[in-house]
Design an enzyme around this catalytic site. Sequence first.
Site, mmCIF file in Angstrom:
data_model
loop_
_atom_site.group_PDB
_atom_site.id
_atom_site.type_symbol
_atom_site.label_atom_id
_atom_site.label_comp_id
_atom_site.label_asym_id
_atom_site.label_seq_id
_atom_site.Cartn_x
_atom_site.Cartn_y
_atom_site.Cartn_z
ATOM 1 N N HIS A 18 -47.512 104.036 -11.056
ATOM 2 C CA HIS A 18 -46.103 103.892 -11.172
ATOM 3 C C HIS A 18 -45.698 102.255 -11.700
ATOM 4 C CE1 HIS A 18 -45.635 101.799 -7.210
ATOM 5 N NE2 HIS A 18 -46.735 102.581 -7.083
ATOM 6 N N ASP A 19 -44.647 102.483 -12.312
ATOM 7 C CA ASP A 19 -43.829 101.240 -12.780
ATOM 8 C C ASP A 19 -44.824 100.143 -13.796
ATOM 9 O OD1 ASP A 19 -41.252 101.518 -11.238
ATOM 10 O OD2 ASP A 19 -42.571 101.675 -9.667
ATOM 11 N N GLY A 23 -49.990 100.437 -9.158
ATOM 12 C CA GLY A 23 -48.534 100.502 -9.424
ATOM 13 C C GLY A 23 -48.114 98.842 -9.906
#
Length: 256
Positions: A119-120, A137
């Site tokens: 994520h991100d 992440g």
Amino acid sequence: MIDPQAIIHPDAKIASDVRVGPWTTIGPDVEIGAGSVIESHVVLKGPTKIGRNNHIYQFSSVGEDTPDLKYNGEPTRLVIGDNNVIREGVTIHRGTVQDRSETTIGNDNLIMAYVHIGHDSVVGNHCILVNNTALAGHVHIGDWAILSGFTLVHQFCNIGAHSFTGMGSAIGKDVPAFVMVTGAPAAAKSINSEGLRRRGYTKTQIAAINRAFKIIYRRGHTVDEALQQLQQMQADEPVVELLIDSLKSSKRGIVR
């Protein structure tokens, strides 16, 4: 162009020439650009925007919720650019509202089998992520970086442009631009001279980058001391600007 056994939500936006294989599932809030190919047994969830001429191979999961415990069902995004190849079994998660709310992949990347992009994360352009590489992440990968097989990258690390990681590298700090690292934990070995030659860097430019590497890693300097010398060098050797920028932006410290 769309196999009758594919399962596609009516709210998905798919260009008319996109090919979709059997038993692929495409959810709402998914957009796929022209010229793309989605093979069989792929799961695409949204909000996800996929650009033009991408090829996603079987058993990949693209746009899924992150398992990060702070994620609470917010409508975060995944954005993928153009001309990417995403091979078998790749997993790519959307962002979290606590960071960018978006995972981003640029253009012309090769993402090989069983890679995980957390994520991100941000993957630039012309990158190669070799089999079983895993990005936690909040990882940022610069343009033209190559991560060899089974590379592991800790969350919040930056991997600089034109850098190279050896197979099985475990990266817990930032990798500056142009630098080649290997090992667990990863250590800096040299510059990625072969990659630079392939991309058209001249012998003079590569020699300047190599001198800059020695200032950072072979003279016993702190990062601040090395930065001062590199900034003095920059007037005559502008090619080191990318390296300077990657040192300035480092928040976790650099691999040594």
